[in-house]
Design an enzyme around this catalytic site. Sequence first.
Site, mmCIF file in Angstrom:
data_model
loop_
_atom_site.group_PDB
_atom_site.id
_atom_site.type_symbol
_atom_site.label_atom_id
_atom_site.label_comp_id
_atom_site.label_asym_id
_atom_site.label_seq_id
_atom_site.Cartn_x
_atom_site.Cartn_y
_atom_site.Cartn_z
ATOM 1 N N HIS A 1 -17.344 -33.234 1.786
ATOM 2 C CA HIS A 1 -16.118 -33.526 2.555
ATOM 3 C C HIS A 1 -15.278 -34.516 1.742
ATOM 4 O O HIS A 1 -15.149 -35.689 2.092
ATOM 5 C CB HIS A 1 -16.514 -34.124 3.912
ATOM 6 C CG HIS A 1 -15.410 -34.124 4.925
ATOM 7 N ND1 HIS A 1 -14.166 -33.566 4.705
ATOM 8 C CD2 HIS A 1 -15.361 -34.642 6.180
ATOM 9 C CE1 HIS A 1 -13.416 -33.732 5.777
ATOM 10 N NE2 HIS A 1 -14.105 -34.385 6.682
ATOM 11 N N GLN B 1 -12.262 -36.864 3.041
ATOM 12 C CA GLN B 1 -12.765 -37.977 3.865
ATOM 13 C C GLN B 1 -13.131 -39.181 2.975
ATOM 14 O O GLN B 1 -12.976 -40.339 3.378
ATOM 15 C CB GLN B 1 -13.998 -37.497 4.650
ATOM 16 C CG GLN B 1 -14.636 -38.533 5.539
ATOM 17 C CD GLN B 1 -13.907 -38.741 6.859
ATOM 18 O OE1 GLN B 1 -13.549 -37.797 7.536
ATOM 19 N NE2 GLN B 1 -13.700 -39.998 7.221
ATOM 20 N N ARG C 1 -11.123 -25.219 4.952
ATOM 21 C CA ARG C 1 -12.303 -25.785 5.626
ATOM 22 C C ARG C 1 -13.200 -24.631 6.042
ATOM 23 O O ARG C 1 -12.728 -23.708 6.724
ATOM 24 C CB ARG C 1 -11.921 -26.608 6.857
ATOM 25 C CG ARG C 1 -13.138 -26.869 7.760
ATOM 26 C CD ARG C 1 -12.880 -27.818 8.912
ATOM 27 N NE ARG C 1 -12.728 -29.186 8.436
ATOM 28 C CZ ARG C 1 -12.837 -30.257 9.235
ATOM 29 N NH1 ARG C 1 -13.100 -30.116 10.516
ATOM 30 N NH2 ARG C 1 -12.687 -31.469 8.735
ATOM 31 N N ARG D 1 -7.087 -41.096 6.939
ATOM 32 C CA ARG D 1 -7.192 -39.689 6.535
ATOM 33 C C ARG D 1 -5.807 -39.142 6.166
ATOM 34 O O ARG D 1 -5.659 -38.409 5.201
ATOM 35 C CB ARG D 1 -7.782 -38.830 7.675
ATOM 36 C CG ARG D 1 -9.211 -39.122 8.077
ATOM 37 C CD ARG D 1 -10.197 -38.890 6.971
ATOM 38 N NE ARG D 1 -10.069 -37.581 6.357
ATOM 39 C CZ ARG D 1 -10.436 -36.397 6.918
ATOM 40 N NH1 ARG D 1 -10.992 -36.380 8.108
ATOM 41 N NH2 ARG D 1 -10.279 -35.266 6.271
ATOM 42 N N ASP E 1 -22.917 -40.318 11.082
ATOM 43 C CA ASP E 1 -22.181 -39.085 11.396
ATOM 44 C C ASP E 1 -22.986 -38.368 12.477
ATOM 45 O O ASP E 1 -24.138 -38.741 12.756
ATOM 46 C CB ASP E 1 -22.076 -38.244 10.106
ATOM 47 C CG ASP E 1 -21.354 -36.907 10.300
ATOM 48 O OD1 ASP E 1 -20.598 -36.765 11.276
ATOM 49 O OD2 ASP E 1 -21.558 -36.002 9.460
ATOM 50 N N CYS F 1 -17.069 -40.883 10.309
ATOM 51 C CA CYS F 1 -15.960 -39.968 9.997
ATOM 52 C C CYS F 1 -15.309 -39.425 11.263
ATOM 53 O O CYS F 1 -14.165 -38.985 11.226
ATOM 54 C CB CYS F 1 -16.452 -38.839 9.106
ATOM 55 S SG CYS F 1 -17.861 -37.941 9.792
HETATM 56 N N1 NVA Z 1 -21.071 -33.460 9.373
HETATM 57 C C1 NVA Z 1 -19.961 -33.174 10.250
HETATM 58 C C2 NVA Z 1 -18.716 -33.831 9.745
HETATM 59 C C3 NVA Z 1 -17.518 -33.653 10.626
HETATM 60 C C4 NVA Z 1 -16.287 -34.314 10.089
HETATM 61 C C5 NVA Z 1 -19.791 -31.677 10.371
HETATM 62 O O1 NVA Z 1 -19.864 -30.975 9.351
HETATM 63 O O2 NVA Z 1 -19.622 -31.196 11.488
HETATM 64 N N1 CP Z 2 -13.546 -36.416 10.141
HETATM 65 C C1 CP Z 2 -13.079 -35.156 10.270
HETATM 66 O O1 CP Z 2 -13.058 -34.361 9.321
HETATM 67 O O2 CP Z 2 -12.588 -34.861 11.497
HETATM 68 P P1 CP Z 2 -12.065 -33.428 12.018
HETATM 69 O O3 CP Z 2 -13.278 -32.526 12.085
HETATM 70 O O4 CP Z 2 -11.446 -33.707 13.332
HETATM 71 O O5 CP Z 2 -11.089 -32.895 11.005
#
Ligand code: NVA
Ligand code: CP
Length: 328
Positions: free
Chosen positions: A133, A136, A106, A315, A229, A270
């Site tokens: 992502h 997800q 990540r 998830r 989101d 998400c």
């Molecule tokens: N768009 C958000 C998704 C988190 C799961 C981020 O990148 O922070």
């Molecule tokens: N939806 C998601 O990816 O959550 P986290 O950032 O908690 O992993």
Amino acid sequence: MNLRGRNFLKLKDFTPEEIKYLIDLSAELKHKKKQGIMHDELKGKNIVLIFEKTSTRTRCSFEVAAHDLGMHVTYLDPSGSQIGNKESIRDTARVLGRMYDGIEYRGYGQDIVEELAAYAGVPVWNGLTNEFHPTQMIADMLTVKEKIGHFEGVKFVYMGDARYNMGNSLMVTCAKLGMDFVACTSRAYFPEQDLVDYCREIARENKGSITLTEDVSEGTKDADVIYTDVWVSMGEPDEVWASRIKELMPYQVNQKVMENASKTAIFMHCLPAFHDLETTIGKEIYEKFGLMEMEVTNEVFESSRSVVFDEAENRMHSIKAIMYATLR
Ligand code: NVA
Ligand code: CP
């Protein structure tokens, strides 16, 4: 269907049949878990999780899923390794690939996870980048399948920042599964034209469609799914909050939006979500801008239409399916 040895970096790399296979495998593994049927079929394998951004769901899902499959896990937090500072991605990939059977990453740019995968020699799973992502997506579509029962013809509306990881990924996935995807947001937040063109082509092949609109009433009319989101994603500077709030407030998911959607419409997110004042950032925003809720109202978030916790649970089942399919 054989996905052994494959990377899982973005849904663009997978056919509709492969995506549906992963959704069905997730459902099967979920059933086994609920029935208490052991499925530690990857006993003896080791995986490493690299997190350059924070996480609750993705990290826990990888850990629980790996343990259920009988695997061991190493977690590297944003400060706990040499990655980036003292050692390049290419070298890191070649080191970790010698020790582990699979690598989760990540972080920031999609190019980083692609480079990691090019040099690791073992499957690499994208646990979120700025652009995509993908894990997800399998959870979200498993949730759609459970709640709605099918994909074709489903009107799936995404509201908010549609040019970031979630908007991009959902548009690609909906196109692959023959759904009618709508990005309902301010023009400045529409996904990039190249990706829109690619998705329109894929949607046409699968009898789906891609619509971009600024009109909330038209965009959300009779929708089957309303998705949103956070307005500011991880890694973005705090300074963008003011303009995001101003530009995206008209696209907040509230009761009026849900009433304009189909009677049976579901609300998805998400997570994490800003729907109350129970978070540090939520409180800061309240003090600065006077807002008690942002991308979704608390009323919608807590309503019976909201399936966000089923989605979060999925998830784990879907990440398990992705690891199982690529490692077995
Ligand atoms: N768009 C958000 C998704 C988190 C799961 C981020 O990148 O922070
Ligand atoms: N939806 C998601 O990816 O959550 P986290 O950032 O908690 O992993």
